[in-house]
Motif scaffolding. Structure first.
Motif: not given
Length: 300
Positions: A121-137
């Motif tokens: 199965s898969a989930v597809f989602g439109a982009r929305r305004p929200g915070p950014a985080e990069d926890g896996t550099p």
């Protein structure tokens, strides 16, 4: 029809399921008949990541046809593997389970010769305004042009011929390393761009992480693979190298858990993957033990 790359298969049709559906169950949105040549084989059949990518491509086509005016990148894909798929044609059935204002959910089933081989199965989602985080550099490694090409036994595992793999650290498969982790630059040999289906393949492209610690190969088939995508592909496919890392988070009692990560060449996260694997017996060790163990049947 023959399916050698991540391209469209036979024209999908709407209606009859590949198998009988329970009363009230959602009917498949489309059916596709596909075959994959041996150049995409892994140990005993078609590479699992590639099969999952075919499912993703089919689900994405259906979602786009249902919501043509709503851009919905894939956010996550889960695939369960029941049995190997060989070169014979198989049927890929997809079903749109939900189509909301900003999120769609779809499922797929792959059957060969009337038997269920994998589903997901898969989930597809439109982009929305929200915070950014990069926890896996991305790790700091030499660039791809400074790394040597990895030679793999193509007669044993043919699918790496679809890729160019350049290890980015000193740890190689079957090198008896201290840690179960492999990191490499990878790009497709045919120069295809990095879209979601291609990135899904890359999460499963490196050998199982335990190969870094071992010195002899053995089958470690995937039973389940889940991939979560970052937002780097929201504006469309990318070109160039991808940096891929796989490491074993746990192994025991004949099972292993591998985590993988895929980044762009400039360090943006493309996807995170986690898969459950079966660790099968070392056939070389079994053969050696049989050859060196005295027969008991000849001398009761």
């Amino acid at each position: 029809m023959e399916h050698a790359g991540l391209a469209r298969a036979e024209q999908p049709t709407t209606g009859q399921s590949a198998t009988e559906q329970p009363a009230g169950a959602p009917q498949p949105t489309s059916l596709r008949e596909i075959s994959v040549d041996r150049s995409w084989w892994s140990w005993a059949g078609v590479h699992g990541g590639y099969l999952a990518a075919l499912g993703l491509d089919a689900m994405r086509e259906d979602v786009l046809s249902r919501s043509p005016n709503s851009e919905r990148p894939v956010r996550t894909v889960t695939t369960h593997f029941l049995r190997p798929v060989d070169q014979r044609p198989f049927v890929l059935a997809t079903t749109i389970e939900h189509a909301g204002r900003g999120t769609s959910m779809s499922s797929f089933r792959t059957e060969q010769q009337g038997e269920l081989a994998l589903f997901g199965s898969a989930v597809f989602g439109a982009r929305r305004p929200g915070p950014a985080e990069d926890g896996t550099p991305a790790p700091s490694v030499p660039p791809a042009d400074e790394c040597a090409v990895l030679d793999l036994p193509l007669e044993l595992i043919p699918f790496p011929r679809q890729l160019e793999i350049r290890p980015a650290t000193s740890t190689l498969p079957l090198s008896g390393a201290a840690e179960a982790e492999l990191t490499a630059w990878i790009r497709f040999a045919d120069g295809r761009p990095l879209d979601a289906a291609a990135v899904l393949v890359l999460t499963d492209a490196l050998p199982p992480a335990l190969f870094a610690r071992w010195t002899r190969p053995r089958p470690v088939p995937s039973v389940e693979l889940t991939v979560h995508f970052g937002d780097a592909l929201d504006d469309g496919p990318l070109d160039g190298w991808a940096l891929v890392r796989i490491r074993a988070e746990h192994a025991g009692n004949g099972w292993a858990v591998d985590d993988s990560a895929v980044w762009t060449a400039d360090g943006r996260l493309l996807a995170l993957g986690r898969q459950a694997r079966r660790v099968l017996a070392d056939p070389t060790a079994t053969t050696t033990a049989t050859a060196t163990t005295p027969s008991t049947s000849a001398h009761p």
